[in-house]
Design a protein around this motif. Sequence first.
Motif, PDB file in Angstrom:
ATOM      1  N   PRO A   1      86.964 163.537  49.711  1.00 29.29           N
ATOM      2  CA  PRO A   1      87.753 163.552  50.954  1.00 29.29           C
ATOM      3  C   PRO A   1      86.997 164.260  52.053  1.00 29.29           C
ATOM      4  O   PRO A   1      86.314 165.250  51.820  1.00 29.29           O
ATOM      5  N   ARG A   2      87.119 163.708  53.291  1.00 29.22           N
ATOM      6  CA  ARG A   2      86.430 164.304  54.432  1.00 29.22           C
ATOM      7  C   ARG A   2      87.189 165.535  54.894  1.00 29.22           C
ATOM      8  O   ARG A   2      88.400 165.513  55.087  1.00 29.22           O
ATOM      9  N   ALA A   3      86.448 166.620  55.054  1.00 30.63           N
ATOM     10  CA  ALA A   3      87.067 167.869  55.522  1.00 30.63           C
ATOM     11  C   ALA A   3      87.436 167.712  56.980  1.00 30.63           C
ATOM     12  O   ALA A   3      86.610 167.357  57.808  1.00 30.63           O
ATOM     13  N   ARG A   4      88.694 167.948  57.301  1.00 33.99           N
ATOM     14  CA  ARG A   4      89.172 167.818  58.674  1.00 33.99           C
ATOM     15  C   ARG A   4      88.824 169.067  59.457  1.00 33.99           C
ATOM     16  O   ARG A   4      88.985 170.187  58.960  1.00 33.99           O
TER      17      ARG A   4
ATOM     18  N   ARG B   1      78.948 163.845  60.876  1.00 30.87           N
ATOM     19  CA  ARG B   1      78.570 162.426  60.856  1.00 30.87           C
ATOM     20  C   ARG B   1      78.949 161.795  62.193  1.00 30.87           C
ATOM     21  O   ARG B   1      80.108 161.845  62.603  1.00 30.87           O
ATOM     22  N   ALA B   2      77.958 161.200  62.843  1.00 27.35           N
ATOM     23  CA  ALA B   2      78.161 160.707  64.213  1.00 27.35           C
ATOM     24  C   ALA B   2      78.053 159.191  64.281  1.00 27.35           C
ATOM     25  O   ALA B   2      77.248 158.569  63.581  1.00 27.35           O
ATOM     26  N   ALA B   3      78.887 158.619  65.166  1.00 30.38           N
ATOM     27  CA  ALA B   3      78.797 157.203  65.532  1.00 30.38           C
ATOM     28  C   ALA B   3      78.408 157.133  67.003  1.00 30.38           C
ATOM     29  O   ALA B   3      79.051 157.756  67.852  1.00 30.38           O
ATOM     30  N   VAL B   4      77.346 156.416  67.317  1.00 30.61           N
ATOM     31  CA  VAL B   4      76.871 156.296  68.695  1.00 30.61           C
ATOM     32  C   VAL B   4      77.434 155.004  69.285  1.00 30.61           C
ATOM     33  O   VAL B   4      77.335 153.931  68.665  1.00 30.61           O
ATOM     34  N   TYR B   5      78.025 155.116  70.490  1.00 30.91           N
ATOM     35  CA  TYR B   5      78.585 153.943  71.146  1.00 30.91           C
ATOM     36  C   TYR B   5      77.861 153.701  72.469  1.00 30.91           C
ATOM     37  O   TYR B   5      77.718 154.607  73.299  1.00 30.91           O
TER      38      TYR B   5
ATOM     39  N   ALA C   1      87.491 156.942  59.539  1.00 29.82           N
ATOM     40  CA  ALA C   1      87.485 157.818  58.353  1.00 29.82           C
ATOM     41  C   ALA C   1      86.068 158.196  57.931  1.00 29.82           C
ATOM     42  O   ALA C   1      85.873 159.171  57.198  1.00 29.82           O
ATOM     43  N   GLU C   2      85.060 157.457  58.400  1.00 21.32           N
ATOM     44  CA  GLU C   2      83.668 157.727  58.010  1.00 21.32           C
ATOM     45  C   GLU C   2      82.952 158.642  58.994  1.00 21.32           C
ATOM     46  O   GLU C   2      81.816 159.038  58.735  1.00 21.32           O
ATOM     47  N   PHE C   3      83.589 158.985  60.144  1.00 16.58           N
ATOM     48  CA  PHE C   3      82.906 159.743  61.191  1.00 16.58           C
ATOM     49  C   PHE C   3      83.598 161.080  61.447  1.00 16.58           C
ATOM     50  O   PHE C   3      84.795 161.259  61.178  1.00 16.58           O
ATOM     51  N   ASP C   4      82.799 162.005  61.998  1.00 16.36           N
ATOM     52  CA  ASP C   4      83.333 163.274  62.491  1.00 16.36           C
ATOM     53  C   ASP C   4      83.321 163.333  64.010  1.00 16.36           C
ATOM     54  O   ASP C   4      84.088 164.076  64.606  1.00 16.36           O
TER      55      ASP C   4
ATOM     56  N   ILE D   1      92.198 156.226  73.578  1.00 14.12           N
ATOM     57  CA  ILE D   1      91.106 156.516  72.644  1.00 14.12           C
ATOM     58  C   ILE D   1      91.190 157.966  72.173  1.00 14.12           C
ATOM     59  O   ILE D   1      91.008 158.259  70.976  1.00 14.12           O
ATOM     60  N   MET D   2      91.483 158.905  73.092  1.00 13.34           N
ATOM     61  CA  MET D   2      91.614 160.314  72.718  1.00 13.34           C
ATOM     62  C   MET D   2      92.740 160.505  71.705  1.00 13.34           C
ATOM     63  O   MET D   2      92.616 161.255  70.738  1.00 13.34           O
ATOM     64  N   LYS D   3      93.859 159.791  71.938  1.00 15.26           N
ATOM     65  CA  LYS D   3      94.993 159.916  71.027  1.00 15.26           C
ATOM     66  C   LYS D   3      94.641 159.400  69.634  1.00 15.26           C
ATOM     67  O   LYS D   3      94.962 160.046  68.614  1.00 15.26           O
ATOM     68  N   ILE D   4      93.965 158.244  69.572  1.00 14.72           N
ATOM     69  CA  ILE D   4      93.604 157.655  68.277  1.00 14.72           C
ATOM     70  C   ILE D   4      92.641 158.563  67.522  1.00 14.72           C
ATOM     71  O   ILE D   4      92.823 158.832  66.322  1.00 14.72           O
ATOM     72  N   THR D   5      91.609 159.055  68.223  1.00 10.64           N
ATOM     73  CA  THR D   5      90.611 159.888  67.537  1.00 10.64           C
ATOM     74  C   THR D   5      91.177 161.249  67.154  1.00 10.64           C
ATOM     75  O   THR D   5      90.836 161.803  66.102  1.00 10.64           O
ATOM     76  N   GLN D   6      92.052 161.831  67.977  1.00  9.82           N
ATOM     77  CA  GLN D   6      92.667 163.112  67.631  1.00  9.82           C
ATOM     78  C   GLN D   6      93.484 163.003  66.359  1.00  9.82           C
ATOM     79  O   GLN D   6      93.449 163.894  65.500  1.00  9.82           O
ATOM     80  N   ASN D   7      94.244 161.904  66.241  1.00 12.19           N
ATOM     81  CA  ASN D   7      95.076 161.719  65.043  1.00 12.19           C
ATOM     82  C   ASN D   7      94.237 161.617  63.779  1.00 12.19           C
ATOM     83  O   ASN D   7      94.702 161.948  62.685  1.00 12.19           O
ATOM     84  N   GLU D   8      92.989 161.157  63.932  1.00 12.25           N
ATOM     85  CA  GLU D   8      92.095 161.022  62.781  1.00 12.25           C
ATOM     86  C   GLU D   8      91.157 162.222  62.637  1.00 12.25           C
ATOM     87  O   GLU D   8      90.301 162.228  61.751  1.00 12.25           O
ATOM     88  N   GLY D   9      91.288 163.216  63.511  1.00 12.55           N
ATOM     89  CA  GLY D   9      90.434 164.396  63.439  1.00 12.55           C
ATOM     90  C   GLY D   9      88.996 164.125  63.807  1.00 12.55           C
ATOM     91  O   GLY D   9      88.085 164.794  63.312  1.00 12.55           O
ATOM     92  N   VAL D  10      88.762 163.132  64.678  1.00 13.19           N
ATOM     93  CA  VAL D  10      87.405 162.774  65.106  1.00 13.19           C
ATOM     94  C   VAL D  10      87.190 163.281  66.525  1.00 13.19           C
ATOM     95  O   VAL D  10      88.035 163.072  67.399  1.00 13.19           O
ATOM     96  N   ALA D  11      86.052 163.949  66.755  1.00 14.94           N
ATOM     97  CA  ALA D  11      85.746 164.498  68.072  1.00 14.94           C
ATOM     98  C   ALA D  11      85.052 163.456  68.947  1.00 14.94           C
ATOM     99  O   ALA D  11      84.527 162.462  68.457  1.00 14.94           O
ATOM    100  N   LEU D  12      85.070 163.680  70.274  1.00 16.19           N
ATOM    101  CA  LEU D  12      84.360 162.854  71.233  1.00 16.19           C
ATOM    102  C   LEU D  12      83.317 163.720  71.923  1.00 16.19           C
ATOM    103  O   LEU D  12      83.609 164.855  72.312  1.00 16.19           O
TER     104      LEU D  12
END
Length: 545
Positions: free
Chosen positions: A13-16, A29-33, A93-96, A116-127
Amino acid sequence: MTDTTPATARAMPRARRPKGVAANAPGMRAAVYVRLSRETEESTSPERQRAACEALCQARGWQVIAVEEDIDVSGYSRGLDRPGLQRILARLAEFDVIVFFKIDRLARSTVDFAEIMKITQNEGVALASASEPLDLTSSMGRAMAKVIAVFAELESDTIGMRVSNAHEHLRREGRWTGGRVPYGYQVAPNPDGPGRVLVVNPEEAKTVREIVGRVLEKDSLMKIATDLTKAGVPSPGHSSRQTSGKRTDSKQWYTTTLKSLLTNPQLLGQVIEDGKPILRTDGLPLVTRPPILDMDTWHALQDELKRRTGAGERRRHNTALLRAVLYCGVCASRMYTYTSKGRLRYRCIGRLKQRQRTGEQGGCYGPSVPAEHTEEHVTGQFLEKFGSLQVVRMVEHVGEDFRPQIRQAEEALSDLEKDRYERGLFKGDDGAKRYADQYAKLEDRLASLKEKQRNAKPAGMEAVPTGRTFGELWKAADVEGKRDLLLEAGAYVEVAPAKRGAQRLDTSRLAVFFGEDGKIRRADADGKDVEEVIREAVARDLEMT
């Protein structure tokens, strides 16, 4: 039950990250857009965006595990519906952290950015922005990001307005601004200055005029499309046509292609924007290029197309030849086809209609006739009467006839009203004044044209031979085209009751009428205004004398 799965194979499990923790911890873990509306934007090229994002990840010790790009994709018009962005949001779920070059690369709309901020916050992913010093994990950082997004949206609106105004200015000057080239035209250098303009394409214009001529001669659109496809004539193509004005290599024609082509006012040389003609200050359509069709031919074409789709005359593919031609001699109802013992027949359904309307049986017993023999008899009568006659096309001599301009001004007034009351245009402080000024100019022009028409010399009608006989047209036409020829000839066939014990069709049961007599009888049977049919016939006779 004991889990026997080896420890190395289990998904950990990914640590939140707790809220408030800055997105700068190593090992994330980063995703580049990367997004770019047009590949010509050198200042924010995909390579530069990606390099800046990867440099940020390297500086902070983040591991880049995905890079997604949306090239030639507008962040404003497409919203969140972007392939690259959707692929990232589907794998949160694969990104931080999601890294982007600037906020306006991620979203052009404040609403989209907030979503986008709302979706990523709910998943614990930073921007993380590679060029803006913002910590989007804190309340203050998110607030500042939204302010930046507001200005990004304002900049996008401003750019869009500037581009739109510039394009409209160029169109009013007669210059081509790119996009799909109307069929019948081609791009050429502007002879009066910089830029390019649209000029008539001789080959395509010839094709258009031939199509229009066949439509006015009552050829069906299906028949025309089939003939063009067989002849290998290049078609207008579809959305794959390039902005450089090139055509596709398609040579397939469809009835929908023809309808779209024949109802496009660009054939009159009008300039179209967002599907509507650009209007001059007097409210009439702006014409900046040579027309392919003259106004009289255009109106005759639209009237013919409207007639084909009018109520009561809508046609179906492979419709019966004598539909709307064959009528019951008992109750005057139309007769329709049905199959009996594997053979096609026409029968009256007046009795059924009466029972459906009133619940009572009607006096008609529903006479029927065999389709094949009846159609052969009516066809023979038609060809005997009209087969050797040459088809003529009624051409109106305009002279001092101002009716086409009157019709155009009336249509412009109607469009202007729709623009304001249905489409919500003419907004703003000066919107009402601009609308009133334009409406007043159109009304004055309409009144002036009507006054000229009252004092004008009446237009005349002339029968122009087409060089083809009704027999030739009949031979080349499909079922729909033949039915059209019968209806235009005023065909009306009344079927009398069968004699008791008769096994075969007795042609004496069929009373066949053509011309004005047939049209009047058909109008009477259909419950239409017979007097109107008579008045139209008298008017045609007077115009021909």
